[in-house]
Write a protein that holds these residues in place. Structure first.
Motif, PDB file in Angstrom:
ATOM      1  N   ALA A  62     -17.741  71.669 -47.645  1.00  0.00           N
ATOM      2  CA  ALA A  62     -19.151  71.289 -47.502  1.00  0.00           C
ATOM      3  C   ALA A  62     -19.623  70.352 -48.609  1.00  0.00           C
ATOM      4  CB  ALA A  62     -20.027  72.535 -47.488  1.00  0.00           C
ATOM      5  N   LYS A  63     -18.786  70.184 -49.645  1.00  0.00           N
ATOM      6  CA  LYS A  63     -19.144  69.354 -50.806  1.00  0.00           C
ATOM      7  C   LYS A  63     -20.420  69.874 -51.462  1.00  0.00           C
ATOM      8  CE  LYS A  63     -15.885  66.265 -49.845  1.00  0.00           C
ATOM      9  NZ  LYS A  63     -14.639  66.943 -49.656  1.00  0.00           N
ATOM     10  N   THR A  64     -20.465  71.212 -51.661  1.00  0.00           N
ATOM     11  CA  THR A  64     -21.625  71.838 -52.288  1.00  0.00           C
ATOM     12  C   THR A  64     -21.187  72.810 -53.377  1.00  0.00           C
ATOM     13  OG1 THR A  64     -21.678  73.679 -50.706  1.00  0.00           O
ATOM     14  CG2 THR A  64     -23.027  71.734 -50.178  1.00  0.00           C
ATOM     15  N   ALA A  65     -22.135  73.116 -54.249  1.00  0.00           N
ATOM     16  CA  ALA A  65     -21.956  74.161 -55.258  1.00  0.00           C
ATOM     17  C   ALA A  65     -23.229  75.001 -55.239  1.00  0.00           C
ATOM     18  CB  ALA A  65     -21.747  73.558 -56.633  1.00  0.00           C
ATOM     19  N   THR A  66     -23.071  76.312 -55.132  1.00  0.00           N
ATOM     20  CA  THR A  66     -24.204  77.224 -55.155  1.00  0.00           C
ATOM     21  C   THR A  66     -24.167  77.955 -56.490  1.00  0.00           C
ATOM     22  OG1 THR A  66     -24.124  77.444 -52.760  1.00  0.00           O
ATOM     23  CG2 THR A  66     -25.347  79.132 -53.969  1.00  0.00           C
ATOM     24  N   VAL A  67     -25.261  77.838 -57.241  1.00  0.00           N
ATOM     25  CA  VAL A  67     -25.308  78.341 -58.608  1.00  0.00           C
ATOM     26  C   VAL A  67     -26.440  79.352 -58.753  1.00  0.00           C
ATOM     27  CG1 VAL A  67     -25.531  77.695 -61.039  1.00  0.00           C
ATOM     28  CG2 VAL A  67     -24.470  76.110 -59.414  1.00  0.00           C
ATOM     29  N   THR A  68     -26.112  80.510 -59.334  1.00  0.00           N
ATOM     30  CA  THR A  68     -27.114  81.518 -59.668  1.00  0.00           C
ATOM     31  C   THR A  68     -27.270  81.482 -61.187  1.00  0.00           C
ATOM     32  OG1 THR A  68     -26.444  82.872 -57.790  1.00  0.00           O
ATOM     33  CG2 THR A  68     -27.706  83.968 -59.527  1.00  0.00           C
ATOM     34  N   PHE A  69     -28.528  81.411 -61.650  1.00  0.00           N
ATOM     35  CA  PHE A  69     -28.772  81.248 -63.079  1.00  0.00           C
ATOM     36  C   PHE A  69     -30.091  81.894 -63.488  1.00  0.00           C
ATOM     37  CE2 PHE A  69     -30.722  77.756 -60.877  1.00  0.00           C
ATOM     38  CZ  PHE A  69     -31.921  77.523 -61.539  1.00  0.00           C
ATOM     39  N   ASP A  70     -30.246  82.084 -64.784  1.00  0.00           N
ATOM     40  CA  ASP A  70     -31.468  82.621 -65.383  1.00  0.00           C
ATOM     41  C   ASP A  70     -32.371  81.430 -65.694  1.00  0.00           C
ATOM     42  OD1 ASP A  70     -33.449  83.581 -67.105  1.00  0.00           O
ATOM     43  OD2 ASP A  70     -32.071  84.897 -68.186  1.00  0.00           O
ATOM     44  N   ASP A  71     -33.518  81.360 -65.027  1.00  0.00           N
ATOM     45  CA  ASP A  71     -34.377  80.186 -65.212  1.00  0.00           C
ATOM     46  C   ASP A  71     -35.090  80.162 -66.558  1.00  0.00           C
ATOM     47  OD1 ASP A  71     -36.422  82.007 -64.792  1.00  0.00           O
ATOM     48  OD2 ASP A  71     -37.293  80.949 -63.087  1.00  0.00           O
ATOM     49  N   ALA A  72     -34.956  81.212 -67.354  1.00  0.00           N
ATOM     50  CA  ALA A  72     -35.493  81.188 -68.715  1.00  0.00           C
ATOM     51  C   ALA A  72     -34.511  80.510 -69.670  1.00  0.00           C
ATOM     52  CB  ALA A  72     -35.793  82.601 -69.201  1.00  0.00           C
ATOM     53  N   LYS A  73     -33.256  80.376 -69.239  1.00  0.00           N
ATOM     54  CA  LYS A  73     -32.224  79.819 -70.110  1.00  0.00           C
ATOM     55  C   LYS A  73     -31.762  78.425 -69.714  1.00  0.00           C
ATOM     56  CE  LYS A  73     -30.468  84.341 -71.375  1.00  0.00           C
ATOM     57  NZ  LYS A  73     -29.321  85.244 -71.341  1.00  0.00           N
ATOM     58  N   THR A  74     -31.926  78.043 -68.447  1.00  0.00           N
ATOM     59  CA  THR A  74     -31.473  76.719 -68.014  1.00  0.00           C
ATOM     60  C   THR A  74     -32.285  76.253 -66.810  1.00  0.00           C
ATOM     61  OG1 THR A  74     -29.536  75.337 -67.597  1.00  0.00           O
ATOM     62  CG2 THR A  74     -29.627  77.472 -66.450  1.00  0.00           C
ATOM     63  N   THR A  75     -32.021  75.036 -66.392  1.00  0.00           N
ATOM     64  CA  THR A  75     -32.738  74.433 -65.262  1.00  0.00           C
ATOM     65  C   THR A  75     -31.731  73.803 -64.306  1.00  0.00           C
ATOM     66  OG1 THR A  75     -32.891  72.266 -66.321  1.00  0.00           O
ATOM     67  CG2 THR A  75     -34.691  73.839 -66.770  1.00  0.00           C
ATOM     68  N   PRO A  76     -32.152  73.547 -63.068  1.00  0.00           N
ATOM     69  CA  PRO A  76     -31.266  72.820 -62.151  1.00  0.00           C
ATOM     70  C   PRO A  76     -30.848  71.453 -62.704  1.00  0.00           C
ATOM     71  CG  PRO A  76     -33.020  73.870 -60.921  1.00  0.00           C
ATOM     72  CD  PRO A  76     -33.354  74.036 -62.386  1.00  0.00           C
ATOM     73  N   ASP A  77     -31.737  70.796 -63.422  1.00  0.00           N
ATOM     74  CA  ASP A  77     -31.401  69.486 -63.998  1.00  0.00           C
ATOM     75  C   ASP A  77     -30.273  69.593 -65.020  1.00  0.00           C
ATOM     76  OD1 ASP A  77     -33.294  68.190 -62.452  1.00  0.00           O
ATOM     77  OD2 ASP A  77     -34.821  68.158 -64.033  1.00  0.00           O
ATOM     78  N   ALA A  78     -30.282  70.636 -65.834  1.00  0.00           N
ATOM     79  CA  ALA A  78     -29.224  70.826 -66.835  1.00  0.00           C
ATOM     80  C   ALA A  78     -27.889  71.116 -66.159  1.00  0.00           C
ATOM     81  CB  ALA A  78     -29.601  71.949 -67.790  1.00  0.00           C
ATOM     82  N   ILE A  79     -27.928  71.889 -65.090  1.00  0.00           N
ATOM     83  CA  ILE A  79     -26.705  72.210 -64.354  1.00  0.00           C
ATOM     84  C   ILE A  79     -26.152  70.956 -63.686  1.00  0.00           C
ATOM     85  CG2 ILE A  79     -25.749  73.589 -62.470  1.00  0.00           C
ATOM     86  CD1 ILE A  79     -28.014  75.667 -63.183  1.00  0.00           C
ATOM     87  N   ALA A  80     -27.038  70.174 -63.076  1.00  0.00           N
ATOM     88  CA  ALA A  80     -26.617  68.919 -62.438  1.00  0.00           C
ATOM     89  C   ALA A  80     -26.056  67.950 -63.474  1.00  0.00           C
ATOM     90  CB  ALA A  80     -27.788  68.287 -61.697  1.00  0.00           C
ATOM     91  N   ALA A  81     -26.644  67.921 -64.661  1.00  0.00           N
ATOM     92  CA  ALA A  81     -26.156  67.035 -65.723  1.00  0.00           C
ATOM     93  C   ALA A  81     -24.749  67.429 -66.161  1.00  0.00           C
ATOM     94  CB  ALA A  81     -27.104  67.063 -66.917  1.00  0.00           C
ATOM     95  N   ALA A  82     -24.474  68.727 -66.212  1.00  0.00           N
ATOM     96  CA  ALA A  82     -23.130  69.185 -66.589  1.00  0.00           C
ATOM     97  C   ALA A  82     -22.100  68.715 -65.566  1.00  0.00           C
ATOM     98  CB  ALA A  82     -23.111  70.702 -66.711  1.00  0.00           C
ATOM     99  N   SER A  83     -22.453  68.784 -64.302  1.00  0.00           N
ATOM    100  CA  SER A  83     -21.554  68.318 -63.250  1.00  0.00           C
ATOM    101  C   SER A  83     -21.379  66.798 -63.336  1.00  0.00           C
ATOM    102  CB  SER A  83     -22.101  68.717 -61.876  1.00  0.00           C
ATOM    103  OG  SER A  83     -21.196  68.372 -60.856  1.00  0.00           O
ATOM    104  N   MET A  84     -22.464  66.097 -63.553  1.00  0.00           N
ATOM    105  CA  MET A  84     -22.426  64.634 -63.682  1.00  0.00           C
ATOM    106  C   MET A  84     -21.541  64.220 -64.853  1.00  0.00           C
ATOM    107  SD  MET A  84     -23.538  61.606 -62.819  1.00  0.00           S
ATOM    108  CE  MET A  84     -25.141  60.959 -62.556  1.00  0.00           C
ATOM    109  N   ASN A  85     -21.648  64.946 -65.975  1.00  0.00           N
ATOM    110  CA  ASN A  85     -20.833  64.628 -67.147  1.00  0.00           C
ATOM    111  C   ASN A  85     -19.342  64.827 -66.876  1.00  0.00           C
ATOM    112  OD1 ASN A  85     -23.089  63.933 -68.621  1.00  0.00           O
ATOM    113  ND2 ASN A  85     -23.283  65.934 -69.590  1.00  0.00           N
ATOM    114  N   ALA A  86     -19.012  65.677 -65.914  1.00  0.00           N
ATOM    115  CA  ALA A  86     -17.613  65.904 -65.541  1.00  0.00           C
ATOM    116  C   ALA A  86     -17.151  64.893 -64.487  1.00  0.00           C
ATOM    117  CB  ALA A  86     -17.438  67.325 -65.024  1.00  0.00           C
ATOM    118  N   GLY A  87     -18.067  64.029 -64.029  1.00  0.00           N
ATOM    119  CA  GLY A  87     -17.706  63.001 -63.057  1.00  0.00           C
ATOM    120  C   GLY A  87     -18.083  63.319 -61.626  1.00  0.00           C
ATOM    121  N   TYR A  88     -18.898  64.348 -61.451  1.00  0.00           N
ATOM    122  CA  TYR A  88     -19.289  64.770 -60.103  1.00  0.00           C
ATOM    123  C   TYR A  88     -20.811  64.848 -60.009  1.00  0.00           C
ATOM    124  CZ  TYR A  88     -14.384  65.946 -59.997  1.00  0.00           C
ATOM    125  OH  TYR A  88     -13.018  65.869 -60.060  1.00  0.00           O
TER     126      TYR A  88
END
Length: 98
Positions: A62-88
């Protein structure tokens, strides 16, 4: 003694108040550039390394990633940035919990 206990209770409640507003959220990301069998592992590892991320499930088909996280510690933007930094490059497509 009663005043001391009241003061301690007040301080404790103020210090834990932000935690009361924290919530576990789940976001599904559309992930680009996944073209080989090792790509999902790299995406999962990069997203899971973000502090506050509890769980990552990647679907190569499906070319997707489903992420469960604590919204007091991180944001969707930070998670997306980590993936982007890895080339995805990743972008949120579906959010649950808020």
């Amino acid at each position: 003694m009663k005043k001391t206990l009241s003061a301690i209770a007040l301080i404790a409640s103020v210090m834990t108040a932000p935690a009361a507003f924290a919530a576990e959220r789940t976001v599904t990301f559309a992930v680009e550039n996944m073209t080989c069998a090792s790509c999902p592992y790299i995406v999962k590892t990069s997203m899971a390394a973000v502090p506050g991320v509890a769980k990552v499930t990647v679907s190569f088909e499906a070319k997707t990633a489903t992420v469960t996280f604590d919204d007091a510690k991180t944001t969707p933007d930070a998670i997306a940035a980590a993936s982007m930094n890895a080339g995805y490059p990743a972008r949120p497509t579906q959010q649950q919990g808020s």
